[in-house]
Write a protein that holds these residues in place. Structure first.
Motif, PDB file in Angstrom:
ATOM      1  N   PHE A 237     -15.955  47.863   6.384  1.00  0.00           N
ATOM      2  CA  PHE A 237     -16.597  47.537   7.657  1.00  0.00           C
ATOM      3  C   PHE A 237     -18.085  47.247   7.457  1.00  0.00           C
ATOM      4  O   PHE A 237     -18.631  46.283   8.010  1.00  0.00           O
ATOM      5  N   ALA A 238     -18.746  48.058   6.624  1.00  0.00           N
ATOM      6  CA  ALA A 238     -20.172  47.854   6.349  1.00  0.00           C
ATOM      7  C   ALA A 238     -20.418  46.530   5.612  1.00  0.00           C
ATOM      8  O   ALA A 238     -21.371  45.808   5.913  1.00  0.00           O
ATOM      9  N   VAL A 239     -19.547  46.206   4.659  1.00  0.00           N
ATOM     10  CA  VAL A 239     -19.688  44.955   3.918  1.00  0.00           C
ATOM     11  C   VAL A 239     -19.505  43.756   4.852  1.00  0.00           C
ATOM     12  O   VAL A 239     -20.246  42.765   4.793  1.00  0.00           O
ATOM     13  N   CYS A 240     -18.518  43.851   5.734  1.00  0.00           N
ATOM     14  CA  CYS A 240     -18.261  42.770   6.685  1.00  0.00           C
ATOM     15  C   CYS A 240     -19.457  42.574   7.618  1.00  0.00           C
ATOM     16  O   CYS A 240     -19.881  41.444   7.883  1.00  0.00           O
ATOM     17  N   LEU A 241     -20.021  43.673   8.109  1.00  0.00           N
ATOM     18  CA  LEU A 241     -21.182  43.582   8.993  1.00  0.00           C
ATOM     19  C   LEU A 241     -22.390  42.998   8.269  1.00  0.00           C
ATOM     20  O   LEU A 241     -23.200  42.289   8.872  1.00  0.00           O
ATOM     21  N   SER A 242     -22.524  43.296   6.975  1.00  0.00           N
ATOM     22  CA  SER A 242     -23.645  42.726   6.224  1.00  0.00           C
ATOM     23  C   SER A 242     -23.511  41.206   6.149  1.00  0.00           C
ATOM     24  O   SER A 242     -24.514  40.477   6.223  1.00  0.00           O
ATOM     25  N   GLY A 243     -22.288  40.709   6.002  1.00  0.00           N
ATOM     26  CA  GLY A 243     -22.081  39.268   5.997  1.00  0.00           C
ATOM     27  C   GLY A 243     -22.394  38.632   7.338  1.00  0.00           C
ATOM     28  O   GLY A 243     -23.020  37.566   7.415  1.00  0.00           O
ATOM     29  N   ILE A 244     -21.975  39.303   8.427  1.00  0.00           N
ATOM     30  CA  ILE A 244     -22.262  38.786   9.768  1.00  0.00           C
ATOM     31  C   ILE A 244     -23.764  38.794  10.036  1.00  0.00           C
ATOM     32  O   ILE A 244     -24.325  37.841  10.587  1.00  0.00           O
ATOM     33  N   SER A 245     -24.442  39.878   9.627  1.00  0.00           N
ATOM     34  CA  SER A 245     -25.891  39.977   9.856  1.00  0.00           C
ATOM     35  C   SER A 245     -26.632  38.899   9.069  1.00  0.00           C
ATOM     36  O   SER A 245     -27.596  38.301   9.566  1.00  0.00           O
ATOM     37  N   LEU A 246     -26.179  38.623   7.839  1.00  0.00           N
ATOM     38  CA  LEU A 246     -26.807  37.567   7.043  1.00  0.00           C
ATOM     39  C   LEU A 246     -26.662  36.215   7.728  1.00  0.00           C
ATOM     40  O   LEU A 246     -27.607  35.420   7.774  1.00  0.00           O
ATOM     41  N   HIS A 247     -25.488  35.968   8.292  1.00  0.00           N
ATOM     42  CA  HIS A 247     -25.265  34.709   9.004  1.00  0.00           C
ATOM     43  C   HIS A 247     -26.185  34.587  10.216  1.00  0.00           C
ATOM     44  O   HIS A 247     -26.781  33.524  10.457  1.00  0.00           O
ATOM     45  N   VAL A 248     -26.328  35.672  10.981  1.00  0.00           N
ATOM     46  CA  VAL A 248     -27.184  35.651  12.172  1.00  0.00           C
ATOM     47  C   VAL A 248     -28.641  35.423  11.783  1.00  0.00           C
ATOM     48  O   VAL A 248     -29.362  34.647  12.425  1.00  0.00           O
ATOM     49  N   ILE A 249     -29.091  36.084  10.719  1.00  0.00           N
ATOM     50  CA  ILE A 249     -30.481  35.921  10.262  1.00  0.00           C
ATOM     51  C   ILE A 249     -30.735  34.483   9.820  1.00  0.00           C
ATOM     52  O   ILE A 249     -31.765  33.880  10.165  1.00  0.00           O
ATOM     53  N   LEU A 250     -29.793  33.913   9.075  1.00  0.00           N
ATOM     54  CA  LEU A 250     -29.953  32.533   8.611  1.00  0.00           C
ATOM     55  C   LEU A 250     -29.992  31.563   9.787  1.00  0.00           C
ATOM     56  O   LEU A 250     -30.797  30.614   9.794  1.00  0.00           O
ATOM     57  N   LYS A 251     -29.146  31.794  10.792  1.00  0.00           N
ATOM     58  CA  LYS A 251     -29.156  30.930  11.967  1.00  0.00           C
ATOM     59  C   LYS A 251     -30.475  31.028  12.704  1.00  0.00           C
ATOM     60  O   LYS A 251     -31.009  30.024  13.187  1.00  0.00           O
ATOM     61  N   ALA A 252     -31.018  32.252  12.812  1.00  0.00           N
ATOM     62  CA  ALA A 252     -32.288  32.436  13.512  1.00  0.00           C
ATOM     63  C   ALA A 252     -33.425  31.736  12.776  1.00  0.00           C
ATOM     64  O   ALA A 252     -34.269  31.072  13.393  1.00  0.00           O
ATOM     65  N   VAL A 253     -33.458  31.887  11.453  1.00  0.00           N
ATOM     66  CA  VAL A 253     -34.514  31.246  10.658  1.00  0.00           C
ATOM     67  C   VAL A 253     -34.416  29.727  10.754  1.00  0.00           C
ATOM     68  O   VAL A 253     -35.419  29.033  10.947  1.00  0.00           O
ATOM     69  N   ASN A 254     -33.204  29.193  10.636  1.00  0.00           N
ATOM     70  CA  ASN A 254     -33.024  27.740  10.727  1.00  0.00           C
ATOM     71  C   ASN A 254     -33.382  27.212  12.099  1.00  0.00           C
ATOM     72  O   ASN A 254     -33.962  26.132  12.236  1.00  0.00           O
ATOM     73  N   SER A 255     -33.036  27.993  13.141  1.00  0.00           N
ATOM     74  CA  SER A 255     -33.351  27.568  14.510  1.00  0.00           C
ATOM     75  C   SER A 255     -34.854  27.497  14.736  1.00  0.00           C
ATOM     76  O   SER A 255     -35.365  26.541  15.324  1.00  0.00           O
ATOM     77  N   LYS A 256     -35.597  28.509  14.242  1.00  0.00           N
ATOM     78  CA  LYS A 256     -37.051  28.493  14.385  1.00  0.00           C
ATOM     79  C   LYS A 256     -37.670  27.334  13.622  1.00  0.00           C
ATOM     80  O   LYS A 256     -38.593  26.682  14.098  1.00  0.00           O
ATOM     81  N   GLY A 257     -37.145  27.070  12.423  1.00  0.00           N
ATOM     82  CA  GLY A 257     -37.667  25.958  11.645  1.00  0.00           C
ATOM     83  C   GLY A 257     -37.436  24.617  12.321  1.00  0.00           C
ATOM     84  O   GLY A 257     -38.319  23.749  12.342  1.00  0.00           O
ATOM     85  N   GLU A 258     -36.225  24.449  12.910  1.00  0.00           N
ATOM     86  CA  GLU A 258     -35.935  23.197  13.598  1.00  0.00           C
ATOM     87  C   GLU A 258     -36.804  23.023  14.836  1.00  0.00           C
ATOM     88  O   GLU A 258     -37.270  21.917  15.133  1.00  0.00           O
TER      89      GLU A 258
END
Length: 296
Positions: A237-258
């Protein structure tokens, strides 16, 4: 200025707290309600049909009230657009909900919650297929973390049910199609639907809300329904959440850059906007200079 900004932030937090509690209550409650309903009324597809008919009636009522209030006609799709563009998204949505309800006949709430998290994998895959996302190493890492976490969660689980697991996995697959087609549909400006993707209407960008919601569901499932989770399951469960959190962080960073790139492009073509941006940046720097001596 700092005190005023802090007071405003506290005021917004106080107003948002009841809404967050309502969101948690309804989101967690609907999961456990569906599990209870499938036990007492084991007709998942009929429940899904009634659910969608109710949504259709409420949507029609909401459109009628909005039209009466504004006095303007609402956006309408032709039958050709409905069949070619809206129907695939609607079909995948109905199958997603139907299979999810069906799976409750066989799986525990904890297994359902974890397996449903794999929908992000399918969303990423279909986003790459429809060229909504670019292929990056980080996306591959996200997929591996979520898939690995799901494998660890289901490996040698004493309450694992293969039939129910396949149903939830198929629902997650259809969920990936559902949200990808919905995004494509709502981005079609000629259909008159771009307002539906406004951040003012859909502001669910906080990863913490998603994580804490899943944790609450798993905790309640173990306490109230007797779901049994081993240490390996919790680690998955912790590993799965780490993958989801990484995806959310990447989306946030890309959104701010765009957004920053878009603002600079608009500023370069509009001298007045460029002057306004420079004035805003200068004001922020002056506020930082004023607050720095107070902190020391």
């Amino acid at each position: 200025m700092a005190a005023g900004a802090g007071g405003a932030a506290l005021g917004r937090a106080a107003l948002a707290a009841p809404l967050v509690l309502l969101y948690y209550g309804f989101s967690i409650g609907i999961t456990f309600y569906n599990k209870w309903l499938m036990k007492s009324f084991p007709f998942p597809l009929l429940v899904t049909l009634l659910h969608l008919l109710l949504i259709f009636g409420l949507s029609a009522l909401a459109r009628a009230l909005a039209r009466c209030r504004s006095g303007r006609p609402r956006a309408a799709l032709s039958w050709a657009d409905c069949l070619r563009r809206a129907a695939p998204a609607a079909l995948s949505t109905s199958l997603d909900i139907g299979l999810s309800n069906w799976s409750f006949l066989y799986v525990t709430v904890s297994l359902y919650t974890m397996t449903k998290s794999s929908a992000i994998i399918f969303i990423l895959l279909f986003s790459l297929l429809f060229k909504l996302e670019e292929v990056r190493v980080t996306l591959l890492l996200v997929v591996l973390l979520i898939a690995g976490g799901l494998f660890m969660f289901t490996y040698k689980s004493t309450q694992f049910n293969a039939q129910g697991f396949v149903l939830v996995l198929c629902a997650s697959f259809l969920g990936g199609i559902r949200w990808t087609l919905t995004q494509i549909l709502l981005q079609k400006a000629e259909l008159g639907l771009p307002l539906s993707i406004s951040e003012k209407l859909f502001r669910f960008h906080e990863a913490g809300m998603l994580f804490s919601l899943e944790i609450c569901i798993l905790f309640l499932a173990t306490r109230l329904l007797g779901d049994r989770l081993s240490l390996l399951n919790w680690l998955g469960f912790a590993v799965c959440l780490s993958g989801i959190s990484l995806h959310v962080i990447l989306k946030a960073v890309n959104s701010k850059g765009e957004k920053a790139l878009k603002l600079h492009k608009e500023a370069s073509s509009d001298p007045d906007l460029e002057l306004l941006l420079r004035h805003t940046e200068r004001g922020e720097e002056e506020e930082e200079d004023v607050e720095t001596p107070q902190q020391h």
